[in-house]
Design a protein around this motif. Sequence first.
Motif, PDB file in Angstrom:
ATOM      1  N   VAL A   4      -2.097 -18.674 -57.830  1.00 25.12           N
ATOM      2  CA  VAL A   4      -3.422 -18.192 -57.429  1.00 25.12           C
ATOM      3  C   VAL A   4      -3.321 -16.687 -57.197  1.00 25.12           C
ATOM      4  CG1 VAL A   4      -4.094 -20.379 -56.357  1.00 25.12           C
ATOM      5  CG2 VAL A   4      -2.966 -18.635 -54.963  1.00 25.12           C
ATOM      6  N   HIS A  42       2.040 -18.940 -54.691  1.00 25.86           N
ATOM      7  CA  HIS A  42       1.775 -17.491 -54.617  1.00 25.86           C
ATOM      8  C   HIS A  42       3.001 -16.744 -55.124  1.00 25.86           C
ATOM      9  CE1 HIS A  42      -1.907 -17.484 -52.022  1.00 25.86           C
ATOM     10  NE2 HIS A  42      -1.439 -18.671 -51.679  1.00 25.86           N
ATOM     11  N   ASP A 100       2.448 -23.749 -51.911  1.00 26.68           N
ATOM     12  CA  ASP A 100       1.705 -22.648 -51.296  1.00 26.68           C
ATOM     13  C   ASP A 100       2.593 -21.421 -51.088  1.00 26.68           C
ATOM     14  OD1 ASP A 100      -0.589 -21.396 -50.381  1.00 26.68           O
ATOM     15  OD2 ASP A 100      -0.327 -22.056 -48.310  1.00 26.68           O
TER      16      ASP A 100
END
Length: 243
Positions: free
Chosen positions: A32, A8, A193
């Motif tokens: 993402v 991210h 992540d």
Amino acid sequence: MYFNFHDHYSFYKDKETSLSILEKEKIHTLFVSMNLEEYLSLKETFSDHPLISIGLGIHPWEVKKENNLKSLEPYFSSCDFIGEIGMDFYWAEQKEYYPQQKEVFEFFLQKAEEYQKFPNIHTKGAELEILSLLQKYNVPTPVIHWYSGPLELVEKYLEEGCYFTIGPDVGYSKITSELLQILPLDRILSETDGATSVEWVNGIYGEPDYIKMIVESIAKEKHLPLEQVREQLYQNGQNILPK
Ligand SMILES: [Zn+2]
């Protein structure tokens, strides 16, 4: 070379520093998006960056009562992959939007099939429902991000051609350890992540080069030589990303 298959950009505090680490270490990164607004801003910042791929998605936490899915239509042809999408029946605060989560997720699976772009999927607490939807749609190589659901479903996910990203909690979580024992090496990918997700697990702010620590931990948990794991994980990423 390394892949960070789920990151991210918005979670980085000092974006310039993080980006320079990413470039120096040549970490091919999949950013993402949580919603259309973020997708557009990522596209504007990184169009044609050789190390960065950008996903179009609505994160299950961002699903609302009304989701104006039509407004996404013009962007499916230019995104690199679909995500972050999925369902979350555990962390998502608004239970009244569960039906909308399913509606939005199914919409994206239809688009993944139509445009033949692989999805990057969040499954928390909705593992069974997501599996049954993956069985319904013919999407290219689903990437299952940070899986922590029932291990007896993993074999079924593998039958659907899924790859699994292993991330911040490797070495810290029993379920991730057990998952790694089930997964064949040629279905594993590495992810951070985002910097603050790593921090959430172990207090270390996860700059892009933290991916090396994750790959090292995967090798340890699989009792395999680091070099073999690093090469195979990179190969796995190349198998999925369109050339
Ligand atoms: Zn995520």
